[in-house]
Design a protein around this motif. Structure first.
Motif, mmCIF file in Angstrom:
data_model
loop_
_atom_site.group_PDB
_atom_site.id
_atom_site.type_symbol
_atom_site.label_atom_id
_atom_site.label_comp_id
_atom_site.label_asym_id
_atom_site.label_seq_id
_atom_site.Cartn_x
_atom_site.Cartn_y
_atom_site.Cartn_z
ATOM 1 N N ALA A 168 0.805 -1.230 0.000
ATOM 2 C CA ALA A 168 0.000 0.000 0.000
ATOM 3 C C ALA A 168 0.833 1.273 0.000
ATOM 4 O O ALA A 168 0.418 2.295 0.541
ATOM 5 N N ARG A 191 -9.014 -3.582 -4.860
ATOM 6 C CA ARG A 191 -8.276 -2.915 -3.781
ATOM 7 C C ARG A 191 -7.609 -1.640 -4.288
ATOM 8 O O ARG A 191 -7.519 -0.636 -3.566
ATOM 9 N N HIS A 195 -8.151 2.062 -2.866
ATOM 10 C CA HIS A 195 -7.037 2.945 -2.499
ATOM 11 C C HIS A 195 -7.160 4.304 -3.201
ATOM 12 O O HIS A 195 -6.663 5.315 -2.692
#
Length: 390
Positions: A168, A191, A195
């Motif tokens: 991340a 994902r 984000h």
């Protein structure tokens, strides 16, 4: 370096003359460096320039070997030692020359790939000798610049892509989202879209990503600017006019005049409910009532609009959705969200926003199972209805 190791390398250098018969090598092209006899002389010299010529001479000789034939272990050891001792510019040049080589010692490639980024970059980008395990090691041990280069590597595997997403790091995620050839799983792309809510740099490359689907595009729509919304609308069946109108009407419905009497406030509440119901009917009739709209409604703090939209998509009374929202356990709400296609990765944020809007409900309970559930949309819809009917 120990005396024994130095002696070993010295013997290995001399062994270029004895262990490797000169006739066993293919002739090295004149432009490549030097011939085998020249390497023997260079191996006896300690001069820096001669060591550099020896390094590239051995590289050229190994490159000239027939396909599938490996260089002698002694020659490989000499090569490794010379590379470790080489100056920065020489290591950089060596990295560039070995970027696509299949014959190079893997240990040498690994060493140079962990060197400073200007040296490592050609190898990280191109070396066929860097496998997934090697790339994962670079992600863990090297700098952010190295991580970005890994994310940019052509035809990156799903294993490495998932590891990047798990880390991340915004800059690395953006590089991965811009890598059209990377193998990114469907869950990995979800994902990345999630984000994008906090990382603005992700939004443009994700809007253009070849694997972006309509459901994820609808969620992404809620977080991007006007230009990217138009791009999404043109690429997918997202009616920008309906989406914008829904936001404005919901905002107006959520802010009644503050000077009304209690009876007038009740009347205004009923009118707002009717307006939201009409809006949901209109969106559904136009095929624009999608998970992304519900996510946006919650982020715009329009809980009632979210409830009406959820009820319409699930084809249940709005009171059923409100029971899930106001319950002591978040599991029914999770089932409802899964049933209409809201991604699992988005649910924690939705749950947090709903609790802010509804006085902490649905409650926090020790027996909540949603975080461990793996269930299809159809299965979630069936279980949601069964849960409320119990």
């Amino acid at each position: 370096m120990s005396h024994n190791h130095t002696a070993k390398i010295a013997r290995a250098e001399i062994a270029v003359t004895t262990a490797l018969p000169l006739q066993s090598f293919r002739p090295v092209p004149p432009a490549s460096a030097v011939d085998a006899a020249g390497l023997v002389a260079l191996a006896r010299s300690k001069a820096t320039d001669d060591r550099e010529r020896l390094l590239f001479g051995i590289a050229a000789m190994c490159d000239a070997l027939p396909a599938g034939q490996e260089a002698s272990p002694i020659l490989t050891e000499v090569f490794m030692t010379l590379a470790r001792q080489a100056e920065r510019d020489i290591r950089k040049s060596l990295s560039e020359s070995l970027a696509t080589a299949t014959w190079a010692p893997p240990a040498l490639i690994h060493m140079l790939a962990l060197d400073e980024i200007e040296i490592a970059r050609p190898l990280i980008a191109n070396s066929p000798l860097l496998k997934d395990a090697d790339l994962l090691r670079i992600l863990i041990e090297a700098t952010i610049e190295h991580q970005i280069e890994v994310a940019r590597r052509p035809t990156l595997s799903c294993v490495v892509s998932d590891a990047i997403i798990e880390m991340a790091e915004p800059a690395t995620l953006t590089a991965l989202a811009s890598n059209r050839s990377a193998d990114i799983s469907e869950n990995g792309l979800r994902r990345l879209v999630d984000h994008a809510r906090r990382i603005a740099a992700l939004r443009a490359p994700l809007t253009r990503h070849p694997r972006l689907n309509e459901a994820l595009a609808s969620e992404l729509y809620a977080w991007v600017g006007q230009a990217l919304r138009q791009a999404i609308s043109e690429r997918f069946r997202v009616d920008e006019t309906y989406m914008q109108k829904a936001v404005h009407e919901a905002a107006a419905a959520a802010h009644p005049a503050s000077q009304l009497t209690n009876s007038n406030q009740d009347g205004n509440f009923n009118e707002r409910e009717q307006m939201e119901h009409r809006l949901i009917d209109k969106l559904q009739g136009a095929g624009q009532l999608r998970p992304g709209f519900l996510v946006r409604a919650i982020r715009e703090k329009k809980l009632s609009l979210f409830e009406h939209g959820m009820a319409a998509l699930l084809e249940v009374p709005v009171t059923d959705i409100r029971r899930a929202v106001s319950g002591g356990n978040p599991d029914p709400l999770y089932l409802a969200c899964t049933a209409v296609g809201i991604d699992r990765a988005v649910f924690p944020a939705i749950l947090e926003e709903i609790r802010k809007l509804s006085g902490g409900l649905p409650g926090h309970t020790a027996d909540a199972r949603w975080s461990m559930m793996t269930i299809s949309a159809a299965g979630a819809a069936k279980e949601f209805k069964a849960t409320l009917a119990a």
